[in-house]
Design a protein around this motif. Structure first.
Motif, PDB file in Angstrom:
ATOM      1  N   ILE A   1       0.860  -1.173   0.000  1.00 30.23           N
ATOM      2  CA  ILE A   1       0.000   0.000   0.000  1.00 30.23           C
ATOM      3  C   ILE A   1       0.900   1.228   0.000  1.00 30.23           C
ATOM      4  N   ALA A   2       0.785   2.037  -1.051  1.00 27.94           N
ATOM      5  CA  ALA A   2       1.606   3.242  -1.163  1.00 27.94           C
ATOM      6  C   ALA A   2       0.786   4.353  -1.799  1.00 27.94           C
ATOM      7  N   ASN A   3       0.759   5.503  -1.157  1.00 30.93           N
ATOM      8  CA  ASN A   3       0.032   6.674  -1.669  1.00 30.93           C
ATOM      9  C   ASN A   3      -1.434   6.372  -1.953  1.00 30.93           C
ATOM     10  N   GLY A   4      -2.063   5.567  -1.115  1.00 30.36           N
ATOM     11  CA  GLY A   4      -3.473   5.247  -1.279  1.00 30.36           C
ATOM     12  C   GLY A   4      -3.777   4.205  -2.335  1.00 30.36           C
ATOM     13  N   VAL A   5      -2.735   3.635  -2.952  1.00 29.38           N
ATOM     14  CA  VAL A   5      -2.923   2.610  -3.985  1.00 29.38           C
ATOM     15  C   VAL A   5      -2.491   1.261  -3.412  1.00 29.38           C
ATOM     16  N   THR A   6      -3.336   0.254  -3.577  1.00 27.71           N
ATOM     17  CA  THR A   6      -3.053  -1.077  -3.052  1.00 27.71           C
ATOM     18  C   THR A   6      -2.770  -2.035  -4.201  1.00 27.71           C
ATOM     19  N   HIS A   7      -1.660  -2.761  -4.100  1.00 27.05           N
ATOM     20  CA  HIS A   7      -1.284  -3.784  -5.071  1.00 27.05           C
ATOM     21  C   HIS A   7      -0.890  -5.051  -4.327  1.00 27.05           C
ATOM     22  N   LEU A   8      -0.979  -6.155  -5.004  1.00 25.54           N
ATOM     23  CA  LEU A   8      -0.444  -7.411  -4.493  1.00 25.54           C
ATOM     24  C   LEU A   8       0.771  -7.750  -5.346  1.00 25.54           C
ATOM     25  N   VAL A   9       1.950  -7.758  -4.741  1.00 30.51           N
ATOM     26  CA  VAL A   9       3.172  -8.117  -5.452  1.00 30.51           C
ATOM     27  C   VAL A   9       3.266  -9.639  -5.420  1.00 30.51           C
ATOM     28  N   VAL A  10       3.146 -10.258  -6.581  1.00 32.80           N
ATOM     29  CA  VAL A  10       3.010 -11.708  -6.702  1.00 32.80           C
ATOM     30  C   VAL A  10       4.335 -12.414  -6.427  1.00 32.80           C
ATOM     31  N   ARG A  11       4.239 -13.545  -5.691  1.00 31.36           N
ATOM     32  CA  ARG A  11       5.405 -14.390  -5.416  1.00 31.36           C
ATOM     33  C   ARG A  11       5.234 -15.807  -5.953  1.00 31.36           C
ATOM     34  N   GLN A  12       3.980 -16.274  -6.077  1.00 30.67           N
ATOM     35  CA  GLN A  12       3.699 -17.598  -6.634  1.00 30.67           C
ATOM     36  C   GLN A  12       2.402 -17.544  -7.415  1.00 30.67           C
ATOM     37  N   CYS A  13       2.295 -18.364  -8.473  1.00 31.64           N
ATOM     38  CA  CYS A  13       1.095 -18.422  -9.312  1.00 31.64           C
ATOM     39  C   CYS A  13       0.673 -19.869  -9.519  1.00 31.64           C
ATOM     40  N   PHE A  14      -0.641 -20.094  -9.572  1.00 31.61           N
ATOM     41  CA  PHE A  14      -1.185 -21.428  -9.816  1.00 31.61           C
ATOM     42  C   PHE A  14      -2.374 -21.314 -10.767  1.00 31.61           C
ATOM     43  N   ASN A  15      -2.385 -22.116 -11.817  1.00 30.93           N
ATOM     44  CA  ASN A  15      -3.469 -22.146 -12.786  1.00 30.93           C
ATOM     45  C   ASN A  15      -4.598 -23.012 -12.237  1.00 30.93           C
ATOM     46  N   LEU A  16      -5.743 -22.403 -11.966  1.00 31.11           N
ATOM     47  CA  LEU A  16      -6.908 -23.134 -11.463  1.00 31.11           C
ATOM     48  C   LEU A  16      -8.036 -23.200 -12.487  1.00 31.11           C
ATOM     49  N   SER A  17      -7.728 -22.948 -13.742  1.00 29.23           N
ATOM     50  CA  SER A  17      -8.758 -22.889 -14.784  1.00 29.23           C
ATOM     51  C   SER A  17      -9.557 -24.175 -14.912  1.00 29.23           C
ATOM     52  N   VAL A  18      -8.963 -25.304 -14.577  1.00 30.95           N
ATOM     53  CA  VAL A  18      -9.674 -26.573 -14.678  1.00 30.95           C
ATOM     54  C   VAL A  18     -10.902 -26.593 -13.763  1.00 30.95           C
ATOM     55  N   LEU A  19     -10.892 -25.811 -12.696  1.00 29.08           N
ATOM     56  CA  LEU A  19     -12.034 -25.764 -11.781  1.00 29.08           C
ATOM     57  C   LEU A  19     -13.250 -25.090 -12.408  1.00 29.08           C
ATOM     58  N   LEU A  20     -13.064 -24.297 -13.449  1.00 25.64           N
ATOM     59  CA  LEU A  20     -14.193 -23.629 -14.100  1.00 25.64           C
ATOM     60  C   LEU A  20     -15.151 -24.630 -14.729  1.00 25.64           C
ATOM     61  N   ARG A  21     -14.641 -25.775 -15.127  1.00 27.13           N
ATOM     62  CA  ARG A  21     -15.511 -26.791 -15.761  1.00 27.13           C
ATOM     63  C   ARG A  21     -16.513 -27.372 -14.777  1.00 27.13           C
ATOM     64  N   SER A  22     -16.231 -27.311 -13.486  1.00 28.31           N
ATOM     65  CA  SER A  22     -17.135 -27.881 -12.491  1.00 28.31           C
ATOM     66  C   SER A  22     -18.286 -26.936 -12.141  1.00 28.31           C
ATOM     67  N   LEU A  23     -18.340 -25.760 -12.757  1.00 34.16           N
ATOM     68  CA  LEU A  23     -19.394 -24.800 -12.450  1.00 34.16           C
ATOM     69  C   LEU A  23     -20.711 -25.112 -13.138  1.00 34.16           C
ATOM     70  N   THR A  24     -20.731 -26.031 -14.066  1.00 34.20           N
ATOM     71  CA  THR A  24     -21.953 -26.353 -14.795  1.00 34.20           C
ATOM     72  C   THR A  24     -22.247 -27.839 -14.680  1.00 34.20           C
ATOM     73  N   GLU A  25     -23.538 -28.152 -14.722  1.00 31.49           N
ATOM     74  CA  GLU A  25     -23.941 -29.554 -14.659  1.00 31.49           C
ATOM     75  C   GLU A  25     -24.256 -30.107 -16.048  1.00 31.49           C
ATOM     76  N   THR A  26     -24.207 -29.273 -17.062  1.00 31.60           N
ATOM     77  CA  THR A  26     -24.517 -29.725 -18.411  1.00 31.60           C
ATOM     78  C   THR A  26     -23.278 -30.321 -19.053  1.00 31.60           C
ATOM     79  N   ASP A  27     -23.465 -31.021 -20.153  1.00 30.00           N
ATOM     80  CA  ASP A  27     -22.359 -31.623 -20.884  1.00 30.00           C
ATOM     81  C   ASP A  27     -21.826 -30.633 -21.911  1.00 30.00           C
TER      82      ASP A  27
END
Length: 124
Positions: A59-85
């Motif tokens: 947090i600097a001068n009223g601006v908030t950022h998250l300085v990233v240290r690790q990343c993980f791809n969770l895109s596969v979880l998006l497929r579980s949001l629907t019950e259709t084929d």
């Protein structure tokens, strides 16, 4: 933090720094990814639609950022949001369901508001 990636920006004047915006049900967050970390997690950052990150809140001068240290791809979880084929691939914004001419225009006939087909003007 985890969320959908809404923006990826890598300005030429930022010396390799990547700025991203993640959005979840509570709002959006600004992320800063340094060049070395981008090189390490390039695959996750470029391929993800749903991304989870760990980092340090800055947090600097009223601006908030998250300085990233690790990343993980969770895109596969998006497929579980629907019950259709649905297909196993996620839609891309630049794909089309209409056939396209060699010059990028759709081959689908144009339809007016009244439902009548009309011929488009050719400006070539």
């Amino acid at each position: 933090m985890a969320g959908l990636i809404t923006v990826r920006q890598r300005p030429g004047t930022a010396k390799g720094v990547l700025f991203m915006t993640l959005e979840d049900e509570t709002g959006s967050a600004n992320l800063v990814v340094w060049q070395a970390l981008f090189d390490k997690y390039r695959k996750e950052i470029v391929q993800s639609k749903l991304l989870m990150v760990f980092g340090k809140l800055q947090i600097a001068n009223g601006v908030t950022h998250l300085v990233v240290r690790q990343c993980f791809n969770l895109s596969v979880l998006l497929r579980s949001l629907t019950e259709t084929d649905l297909p196993q691939t996620l839609a891309r914004g630049d794909e089309t369901t209409q056939p396209v001419n060699y010059d990028g225009r759709s081959t689908a006939p144009a339809v007016s508001a009244e439902g009548a087909f009309h011929k488009g003007r050719n400006f070539h």
